[in-house]
Design a protein around this motif. Structure first.
Motif, PDB file in Angstrom:
ATOM      1  N   VAL A 282       1.247  -0.881   0.345  1.00 27.76           N
ATOM      2  CA  VAL A 282       0.088   0.351   0.386  1.00 27.76           C
ATOM      3  C   VAL A 282       0.938   1.182   0.181  1.00 27.76           C
ATOM      4  N   PRO A 283       0.445   2.574  -0.929  1.00 27.07           N
ATOM      5  CA  PRO A 283       1.113   3.083  -1.003  1.00 27.07           C
ATOM      6  C   PRO A 283       0.635   4.643   0.470  1.00 27.07           C
ATOM      7  N   ARG A 284       1.889   5.102   0.741  1.00 23.27           N
ATOM      8  CA  ARG A 284       1.805   5.670   2.252  1.00 23.27           C
ATOM      9  C   ARG A 284       2.101   7.139   1.427  1.00 23.27           C
ATOM     10  N   PRO A 285       0.702   7.762   2.287  1.00 23.59           N
ATOM     11  CA  PRO A 285       1.087   9.519   2.178  1.00 23.59           C
ATOM     12  C   PRO A 285       2.815  10.178   2.494  1.00 23.59           C
ATOM     13  N   TYR A 286       3.606  10.838   2.558  1.00 26.24           N
ATOM     14  CA  TYR A 286       5.102  11.108   2.267  1.00 26.24           C
ATOM     15  C   TYR A 286       4.852  12.749   1.932  1.00 26.24           C
ATOM     16  N   ARG A 287       4.626  13.248   3.232  1.00 25.96           N
ATOM     17  CA  ARG A 287       4.496  15.329   3.032  1.00 25.96           C
ATOM     18  C   ARG A 287       5.705  15.627   3.435  1.00 25.96           C
ATOM     19  N   SER A 288       5.438  16.537   3.319  1.00 24.98           N
ATOM     20  CA  SER A 288       6.035  17.496   3.820  1.00 24.98           C
ATOM     21  C   SER A 288       6.216  19.248   3.557  1.00 24.98           C
ATOM     22  N   GLY A 289       7.093  19.950   4.487  1.00 24.34           N
ATOM     23  CA  GLY A 289       6.674  21.215   4.693  1.00 24.34           C
ATOM     24  C   GLY A 289       7.394  21.647   3.120  1.00 24.34           C
ATOM     25  N   ARG A 290       6.436  22.804   2.281  1.00 23.71           N
ATOM     26  CA  ARG A 290       5.834  24.060   1.782  1.00 23.71           C
ATOM     27  C   ARG A 290       5.294  25.191   1.785  1.00 23.71           C
ATOM     28  N   VAL A 291       6.807  25.432   2.198  1.00 24.78           N
ATOM     29  CA  VAL A 291       5.982  27.385   2.706  1.00 24.78           C
ATOM     30  C   VAL A 291       6.902  27.450   3.643  1.00 24.78           C
ATOM     31  N   LEU A 292       7.117  29.067   3.666  1.00 27.18           N
ATOM     32  CA  LEU A 292       8.241  29.969   4.241  1.00 27.18           C
ATOM     33  C   LEU A 292       8.718  29.296   5.608  1.00 27.18           C
ATOM     34  N   GLY A 293       9.601  28.430   5.844  1.00 23.21           N
ATOM     35  CA  GLY A 293       9.834  27.795   7.037  1.00 23.21           C
ATOM     36  C   GLY A 293      10.060  26.536   6.997  1.00 23.21           C
ATOM     37  N   GLY A 294       9.441  25.576   5.917  1.00 26.56           N
ATOM     38  CA  GLY A 294       9.703  24.254   5.281  1.00 26.56           C
ATOM     39  C   GLY A 294       8.932  23.520   6.580  1.00 26.56           C
ATOM     40  N   GLY A 295       9.390  22.315   7.047  1.00 23.97           N
ATOM     41  CA  GLY A 295       8.184  21.343   7.738  1.00 23.97           C
ATOM     42  C   GLY A 295       8.861  22.739   9.849  1.00 23.97           C
ATOM     43  N   THR A 296       9.849  23.549   9.051  1.00 28.23           N
ATOM     44  CA  THR A 296       9.748  24.163  11.121  1.00 28.23           C
ATOM     45  C   THR A 296       8.119  24.592  10.736  1.00 28.23           C
ATOM     46  N   SER A 297       7.822  25.422  10.261  1.00 27.77           N
ATOM     47  CA  SER A 297       6.801  25.684   9.747  1.00 27.77           C
ATOM     48  C   SER A 297       4.931  25.210  10.396  1.00 27.77           C
ATOM     49  N   VAL A 298       5.288  23.301   9.934  1.00 26.68           N
ATOM     50  CA  VAL A 298       4.383  23.017  10.132  1.00 26.68           C
ATOM     51  C   VAL A 298       4.198  21.415  10.929  1.00 26.68           C
ATOM     52  N   ASN A 299       5.321  21.718  11.742  1.00 27.53           N
ATOM     53  CA  ASN A 299       5.646  19.706  12.062  1.00 27.53           C
ATOM     54  C   ASN A 299       4.991  20.111  13.809  1.00 27.53           C
ATOM     55  N   ALA A 300       5.174  19.341  15.025  1.00 29.87           N
ATOM     56  CA  ALA A 300       4.302  19.548  16.565  1.00 29.87           C
ATOM     57  C   ALA A 300       5.411  19.649  16.745  1.00 29.87           C
ATOM     58  N   MET A 301       7.195  20.388  16.373  1.00 27.42           N
ATOM     59  CA  MET A 301       7.915  21.053  17.618  1.00 27.42           C
ATOM     60  C   MET A 301       8.428  20.763  18.373  1.00 27.42           C
ATOM     61  N   CYS A 302       8.286  19.264  18.067  1.00 26.78           N
ATOM     62  CA  CYS A 302       9.212  18.388  19.370  1.00 26.78           C
ATOM     63  C   CYS A 302      10.714  18.734  18.871  1.00 26.78           C
ATOM     64  N   TYR A 303      11.389  19.494  20.658  1.00 24.95           N
ATOM     65  CA  TYR A 303      13.252  19.397  20.618  1.00 24.95           C
ATOM     66  C   TYR A 303      13.538  18.647  20.394  1.00 24.95           C
ATOM     67  N   VAL A 304      14.069  18.130  19.990  1.00 27.17           N
ATOM     68  CA  VAL A 304      14.920  16.465  20.496  1.00 27.17           C
ATOM     69  C   VAL A 304      16.041  16.666  19.370  1.00 27.17           C
ATOM     70  N   ARG A 305      17.124  15.990  20.271  1.00 28.73           N
ATOM     71  CA  ARG A 305      18.123  16.026  19.184  1.00 28.73           C
ATOM     72  C   ARG A 305      18.979  14.533  19.284  1.00 28.73           C
TER      73      ARG A 305
ATOM     74  N   THR B 112      14.390  15.403  13.368  1.00 27.30           N
ATOM     75  CA  THR B 112      15.732  16.027  13.383  1.00 27.30           C
ATOM     76  C   THR B 112      15.560  17.514  13.166  1.00 27.30           C
ATOM     77  N   ASN B 113      14.539  17.637  13.698  1.00 27.52           N
ATOM     78  CA  ASN B 113      14.370  19.777  13.555  1.00 27.52           C
ATOM     79  C   ASN B 113      15.294  20.232  14.229  1.00 27.52           C
ATOM     80  N   ALA B 114      15.570  20.223  15.275  1.00 29.81           N
ATOM     81  CA  ALA B 114      16.932  19.940  15.892  1.00 29.81           C
ATOM     82  C   ALA B 114      18.326  19.716  15.491  1.00 29.81           C
ATOM     83  N   PRO B 115      18.919  18.738  14.635  1.00 38.16           N
ATOM     84  CA  PRO B 115      19.720  18.583  14.306  1.00 38.16           C
ATOM     85  C   PRO B 115      20.196  19.046  13.329  1.00 38.16           C
ATOM     86  N   THR B 116      18.928  19.270  12.332  1.00 36.75           N
ATOM     87  CA  THR B 116      19.381  20.061  11.264  1.00 36.75           C
ATOM     88  C   THR B 116      19.727  21.240  11.276  1.00 36.75           C
TER      89      THR B 116
END
Length: 548
Positions: A73-96, A510-514
């Motif tokens: 089965v294909p799975r959704p594989y979304r990514s941010g398409r907006v100023l800020g990319g994923g940092t504007s649409v993610n769940a904001m969890c800060y994990v290193r 991966t937000n904080a490490p990136t």
């Protein structure tokens, strides 16, 4: 049509691109252009922390990609398409992640670079402005605001107690000495609003004009003359345009960076030739080595109105939204993911192999609430997956969706760890703090008791945690796409600074490490830029040394 020439052209305004463009603007006199395929981040649902659930539910500000079939089965594989990319649409969890992750990066580059945890920690600290910690692991005074969640609802409190009853320690800081244990979430939220990479680094430079921002600019390829990058081609609406640059930096992420490279003639020669793309550099690993954290969510209904199910839709959601807009308080002022556990189900003293967010709702894919009956979703993710996938071109059209194969649970070792995680969660749900309120197991469901049955359920529901990395890995070997200074092997004046360069995925979001790797990478770029951009580069095909 040409849009002029800049000293530095940055492609992508996500976690990495914001750091890169801002750092160059602050530490050099270079003219800087930043291209973003999406629109502005001027959306109230972006600023409201809990608004991400609605953005994801309705595919707003997203690339709406899908994988090739995973277990049929294909799975959704979304990514941010907006100023800020994923940092504007993610769940904001800060994990290193874990120190060992970065030490493995160091092994990949050997004595050619500096990517160990010891090297990376100063970048984490320099970026960070933590509201609760200031010590050898945490910084204050940086531009990235990080908060420790304190107002925790009763259902999450019970989850945290149940994990302790199960045997995990309480660990208030999973970004500190050890990741092991159950903890409150650390999140990039400030004064009851999302604190994206745009807020942290970029916005002031856009407003001042120091960085020229081009939105709705979809980069299709890098312009390469001889073996030197000289600009990029992009689409604005249906109009094809170009912008020239002395230095080009790709920060488009693990899906788009390899796609852009391949359309530029940098990739596996046989694949490029199949679509009539002229080969500039035969780099077989472009798009390979895709890694992600596969998630699978166990769910249970609970008694009464515990958690946030009643405010997830209808009148309850309207009341929560009104409370937020009037007073900037209540559940909508946070991300509604208030606690998390990291551990190895086989050995509580070993490095964690599983992450589990305790969501106080019944949700779809661990992100979007569904239904009206109160419950808890245990969103499990494999932190150190062995499975490897790839991103490849579907055709010669640069606007087409690439073929994406995350290869979820493709390695039997991953399946074994996932089954152990599910069995562990059932033990947690049976602990006193949760057993008294759990009404019914929804998923996997009581009939799934054998390893085979649990494994089949995992394969049925497994999906992405939105953490693709590794498709343009760095290393000291001939097969690496970039070297330790993130220069693309075989092409002058072209670098990649984003999550695609990770040789191995980090054991956490991966937000904080990136953002930290972007600071390390752009620091090296600025060092080279200040030397007049006369730096050595390595042609991965010939091992010859030249001048950029």
């Amino acid at each position: 049509m040409s849009e002029g020439k800049f000293d530095v052209v940055v492609v992508g305004s996500g976690a990495a691109g914001c750091v890169v463009a801002s750092y160059v603007a602050e530490h050099t006199n270079a003219s800087v252009a930043l291209l973003e395929a999406g629109s502005s981040d001027n959306d109230s649902m972006i600023r409201m922390p809990v608004g991400y659930a609605k953005l994801l539910e309705h595919d707003r500000h997203l690339w709406t990609y899908e994988t090739i079939p995973q277990h049929g089965v294909p799975r959704p594989y979304r990514s941010g398409r907006v100023l800020g990319g994923g940092t504007s649409v993610n769940a904001m969890c800060y994990v290193r992640g874990q120190a060992a992750d970065y030490d493995e990066w160091q092994e990949a580059v050997g004595d050619t670079g500096n990517w160990s945890f010891k090297d990376m920690l100063p970048h984490f600290k320099a970026q960070e402005n933590h509201d609760s910690f200031s010590n050898e692991f945490h910084g204050v005074g940086g531009e990235l605001n990080v908060m420790l969640t304190t107002n925790i609802n009763e259902l999450n409190q019970r989850c945290m107690k149940a994990f302790q009853e199960y045997g995990l320690p309480y660990n208030v800081d999973y970004n500190g000495v050890s990741q092991i244990g159950v903890a409150p979430i650390q999140a990039t939220i400030h004064n009851a609003r999302r604190w994206s990479a745009v807020d942290a680094y970029l916005r002031k430079h856009i407003l001042s004009g120091r960085v020229k921002l081009l939105t709705e600019a979809t980069v299709t390829r890098v312009l390469i003359e001889g073996k030197k990058a000289v600009g990029v081609e992009y689409l604005h609406g249906n109009q094809k345009k170009t912008i020239r640059g002395e230095e080009i930096i790709l920060s488009a992420g693990s899906l788009h960076t390899p796609k852009i490279l391949m359309h530029s003639g940098v990739g596996a020669a046989a694949q490029l030739k199949a679509f009539g793309i002229e080969v500039t550099v035969d780099s077989a690993e472009v798009g390979e080595n895709l890694q992600d954290h596969p998630i699978f969510c166990a769910k249970a209904f609970v008694k009464g109105d515990m958690g946030y199910q009643k405010i997830a839709s209808g009148i309850g959601a309207m009341k929560a939204g009104l409370r937020y807009f009037l007073a900037k308080e209540g559940p909508a002022a946070g991300n509604c993911i208030e606690s998390v556990s990291h551990w190895n189900p086989e050995d509580f003293t070993a490095l964690p192999t599983v992450q589990c967010f305790h969501l106080p709702v019944i949700s779809v894919q661990g992100l979007m609430p569904t239904g009206t009956r109160s419950g808890v979703t245990m969103e499990m993710a494999l932190l150190r997956p062995h499975s490897r996938g790839w991103v490849r071109l579907a055709d010669d059209n640069p606007t087409s969706m690439p073929l994406i194969n995350p290869n979820f649970i493709g390695d039997e070792r991953d399946l074994k760890t996932a089954i152990s995680a599910v069995r562990a969660i059932r033990k947690v749900l049976a602990q006193p703090s949760l057993a008294s309120i759990v009404d019914e197991e929804l998923e996997p469901g009581l009939p799934a008791q054998s390893d085979e049955a649990i494994g089949e359920w995992i394969k049925k529901v497994v999906n992405t945690e939105w953490h693709p990395v590794g498709t343009c890995r760095m290393g000291k070997d001939r097969g690496a796409v970039v070297d330790a200074r993130l220069r693309v092997n075989g092409v002058e004046s072209l670098r990649i600074i984003d999550a695609s360069i990770m040789p191995n995925i980090v054991a956490g979001n991966t937000n904080a490490p990136t953002q930290a790797l972007a600071r390390n990478g752009v620091t090296m770029f600025v060092e080279d830029f200040r030397r007049g951009r006369v730096v050595e580069f390595r042609d991965a095909r010939s091992e010859e040394v030249g001048l950029a």
